[in-house]
Design a protein around this motif. Structure first.
Motif, mmCIF file in Angstrom:
data_model
loop_
_atom_site.group_PDB
_atom_site.id
_atom_site.type_symbol
_atom_site.label_atom_id
_atom_site.label_comp_id
_atom_site.label_asym_id
_atom_site.label_seq_id
_atom_site.Cartn_x
_atom_site.Cartn_y
_atom_site.Cartn_z
ATOM 1 N N MET A 1 6.045 0.003 -16.389
ATOM 2 C CA MET A 1 4.954 -0.670 -17.105
ATOM 3 C C MET A 1 3.576 -0.240 -16.633
ATOM 4 O O MET A 1 2.626 -0.274 -17.403
ATOM 5 N N ALA A 2 3.454 0.135 -15.374
ATOM 6 C CA ALA A 2 2.145 0.510 -14.826
ATOM 7 C C ALA A 2 2.343 1.561 -13.751
ATOM 8 O O ALA A 2 3.307 1.497 -12.970
ATOM 9 N N ASN A 3 1.444 2.552 -13.711
ATOM 10 C CA ASN A 3 1.501 3.581 -12.678
ATOM 11 C C ASN A 3 1.030 3.010 -11.351
ATOM 12 O O ASN A 3 0.065 2.243 -11.292
ATOM 13 N N LEU A 4 1.719 3.383 -10.294
ATOM 14 C CA LEU A 4 1.310 2.971 -8.956
ATOM 15 C C LEU A 4 0.208 3.896 -8.471
ATOM 16 O O LEU A 4 0.373 5.123 -8.459
ATOM 17 N N SER A 5 -0.902 3.323 -8.066
ATOM 18 C CA SER A 5 -2.037 4.099 -7.602
ATOM 19 C C SER A 5 -2.893 3.214 -6.712
ATOM 20 O O SER A 5 -2.655 2.009 -6.580
ATOM 21 N N LEU A 6 -3.910 3.814 -6.112
ATOM 22 C CA LEU A 6 -4.829 3.031 -5.276
ATOM 23 C C LEU A 6 -5.619 2.041 -6.124
ATOM 24 O O LEU A 6 -6.001 0.967 -5.645
ATOM 25 N N GLU A 7 -5.856 2.391 -7.373
ATOM 26 C CA GLU A 7 -6.518 1.454 -8.286
ATOM 27 C C GLU A 7 -5.642 0.230 -8.523
ATOM 28 O O GLU A 7 -6.136 -0.914 -8.555
ATOM 29 N N ALA A 8 -4.322 0.452 -8.671
ATOM 30 C CA ALA A 8 -3.404 -0.674 -8.832
ATOM 31 C C ALA A 8 -3.375 -1.534 -7.577
ATOM 32 O O ALA A 8 -3.298 -2.768 -7.654
ATOM 33 N N PHE A 9 -3.448 -0.894 -6.404
ATOM 34 C CA PHE A 9 -3.481 -1.651 -5.147
ATOM 35 C C PHE A 9 -4.720 -2.541 -5.085
ATOM 36 O O PHE A 9 -4.635 -3.712 -4.682
ATOM 37 N N ALA A 10 -5.873 -2.001 -5.491
ATOM 38 C CA ALA A 10 -7.099 -2.803 -5.498
ATOM 39 C C ALA A 10 -6.981 -3.984 -6.463
ATOM 40 O O ALA A 10 -7.435 -5.095 -6.155
ATOM 41 N N SER A 11 -6.352 -3.767 -7.606
ATOM 42 C CA SER A 11 -6.175 -4.860 -8.575
ATOM 43 C C SER A 11 -5.272 -5.956 -8.009
ATOM 44 O O SER A 11 -5.537 -7.147 -8.196
ATOM 45 N N ILE A 12 -4.207 -5.555 -7.287
ATOM 46 C CA ILE A 12 -3.316 -6.540 -6.679
ATOM 47 C C ILE A 12 -4.050 -7.366 -5.647
ATOM 48 O O ILE A 12 -3.903 -8.601 -5.588
ATOM 49 N N MET A 13 -4.865 -6.718 -4.835
ATOM 50 C CA MET A 13 -5.603 -7.447 -3.792
ATOM 51 C C MET A 13 -6.631 -8.397 -4.403
ATOM 52 O O MET A 13 -6.836 -9.518 -3.921
ATOM 53 N N PHE B 1 0.834 -1.205 0.000
ATOM 54 C CA PHE B 1 0.000 0.000 0.000
ATOM 55 C C PHE B 1 0.869 1.256 0.000
ATOM 56 O O PHE B 1 0.494 2.275 -0.607
ATOM 57 N N ILE B 2 2.017 1.210 0.684
ATOM 58 C CA ILE B 2 2.914 2.371 0.750
ATOM 59 C C ILE B 2 3.351 2.795 -0.651
ATOM 60 O O ILE B 2 3.304 3.979 -1.000
ATOM 61 N N PHE B 3 3.759 1.820 -1.462
ATOM 62 C CA PHE B 3 4.190 2.140 -2.825
ATOM 63 C C PHE B 3 3.029 2.724 -3.638
ATOM 64 O O PHE B 3 3.201 3.727 -4.346
ATOM 65 N N CYS B 4 1.870 2.083 -3.552
ATOM 66 C CA CYS B 4 0.717 2.547 -4.338
ATOM 67 C C CYS B 4 0.232 3.913 -3.857
ATOM 68 O O CYS B 4 -0.121 4.779 -4.665
ATOM 69 N N PHE B 5 0.214 4.116 -2.535
ATOM 70 C CA PHE B 5 -0.208 5.408 -2.000
ATOM 71 C C PHE B 5 0.757 6.511 -2.410
ATOM 72 O O PHE B 5 0.345 7.629 -2.724
ATOM 73 N N ALA B 6 2.065 6.206 -2.387
ATOM 74 C CA ALA B 6 3.069 7.205 -2.787
ATOM 75 C C ALA B 6 2.842 7.643 -4.228
ATOM 76 O O ALA B 6 2.900 8.842 -4.544
ATOM 77 N N GLY B 7 2.577 6.679 -5.132
ATOM 78 C CA GLY B 7 2.306 7.026 -6.526
ATOM 79 C C GLY B 7 1.032 7.837 -6.675
ATOM 80 O O GLY B 7 0.986 8.811 -7.445
ATOM 81 N N GLU B 8 -0.016 7.455 -5.936
ATOM 82 C CA GLU B 8 -1.290 8.189 -5.993
ATOM 83 C C GLU B 8 -1.123 9.607 -5.445
ATOM 84 O O GLU B 8 -1.660 10.568 -6.017
ATOM 85 N N TYR B 9 -0.396 9.735 -4.357
ATOM 86 C CA TYR B 9 -0.265 11.034 -3.692
ATOM 87 C C TYR B 9 0.507 12.027 -4.546
ATOM 88 O O TYR B 9 0.116 13.197 -4.674
ATOM 89 N N ILE B 10 1.612 11.570 -5.148
ATOM 90 C CA ILE B 10 2.399 12.502 -5.954
ATOM 91 C C ILE B 10 1.655 12.893 -7.230
ATOM 92 O O ILE B 10 1.777 14.017 -7.721
#
Length: 346
Positions: free
Chosen positions: A320-332, A266-275
């Motif tokens: 290859m893919a942007n880190l975001s909360l959407e990406a976090f949901a897809s991983i889960m 989540f830290i990685f995905c949140f960091a991408g979403e936040y920036i």
């Protein structure tokens, strides 16, 4: 350590020992992830130096302006709090996870069960006799300290991501505040032109800082997504089997480890979403300034800032893919699907 862990994996790589195999995977994969992260930091040491030099330069500029210093100090305080929270939670989760099996094994021996195997804090196989005292006690202490140090290494690297992203967001907040100040002081002769030039230079620094962040953490994020998906599957499977077997201690330790791994990705995905969000807020702040009442030259400069800000800053997983909360949901979601498959196989 990885060599001994893979000895255990190969020895238990059998369909009838699926649970032991899955139970040993999280620790082994986390050790692999630590090696990948440290190698990436070493390989990109020049980028690390550039990032730290940019941070030092930004702080030197902020010390002379109270408004800037307040913004950056607030961001640093948030980073400090997040770091302490991660260290505290991961210490508790890691200690419970690795002590759990050891405590259960000791309890069985105290009750007189016919279990001659003496458990270690992690699933590991030594190519020598390791269950005789005092070698066994010494190995238990060394293994526990080693896995705790490994956990602290991963946590500090993750905290570094938080710190760098919040630093970049602090610089963006300063630019946004300056756009408001420009709109309020347009009547002062020469003020706009001087300030806009400074803001453009600061914006260029933020863009370069963000690119260096992506260069440093892109491969780490790719490995994090890949390895953590496997770890989440393993821990999710252990949680489900613990529920069916009514194993209280096993379920608690697996659940805490599961939460810890989810927080890590989540830290990685949140960091991408936040920036990315902060990048968008910069475009909004520039647009809301009174650029249409400025001179043609200043108005064009702000329009260029708006156009550049529309290309949002981002962190990627291997490009290859942007880190975001959407990406976090897809991983889960993907991990949950794999867990259901493992449970059906078991």
């Amino acid at each position: 350590m990885l060599y001994f862990q893979y000895l255990y994996l190969f020895a238990h790589c059998k369909p009838e020992e699926l649970q032991n195999l899955v139970d040993s995977l999280p620790t082994t994969l986390e050790y692999n992830l630590t090696i990948f992260k440290l190698m990436t930091l070493w390989k990109n040491r020049r980028v690390v130096r550039e990032i730290l030099a940019a941070m030092d330069s930004d702080w030197c500029e902020c010390v002379n302006v109270d408004q800037y210093l307040q913004v950056m100090t607030a961001k640093a305080s948030i980073s400090h709090f997040c770091t302490n929270a991660m260290l505290s939670f991961n210490t508790i989760a890691c200690a419970l996870y690795f002590v759990g099996d050891y405590a259960i094994g000791i309890a069985h021996q105290a009750q007189g069960d016919n279990d001659t195997l003496r458990p270690f804090p992690i699933k590991i196989t030594f190519p020598f006799e390791a269950e005789q005292s005092p070698i066994y006690e010494l190995l238990v202490v060394i293994l526990f300290l080693h896995v705790m140090l490994n956990m602290y290494t991963l946590t500090i690297v993750n905290a570094l991501i938080f710190t760098l992203v919040f630093h970049a967001s602090g610089q963006i907040d300063i630019i946004c505040e300056e756009f408001k100040t420009i709109s309020e002081k347009m009547s002062y002769c020469g003020y706009c032109e001087h300030k806009i030039g400074i803001l453009i230079e600061r914006h260029k620094k933020v863009i370069l800082f963000s690119k260096n962040l992506d260069k440093l953490f892109s491969f780490m994020a790719l490995m994090q997504v890949f390895w953590n998906t496997l770890v989440i599957c393993s821990l999710g499977f252990l949680v489900m089997t613990s529920v069916s077997n009514e194993a209280g201690v096993g379920m608690v330790k697996s659940l805490l480890a599961y939460i810890g791994i989810m927080v890590e990705i989540f830290i990685f995905c949140f960091a991408g979403e936040y920036i990315s969000f902060k990048s968008k807020s910069l475009a909004d702040a520039a647009y809301e300034s009174l650029w249409y009442n400025m001179s043609p030259t200043n108005g064009k400069n702000i329009l260029f800032v708006i156009m550049r800000s529309q290309k949002q800053l981002s962190l990627t997983a291997g490009g290859m893919a942007n880190l975001s909360l959407e990406a976090f949901a897809s991983i889960m979601k993907a991990s949950a699907s794999y867990v259901s498959v493992l449970n059906a196989m078991y």
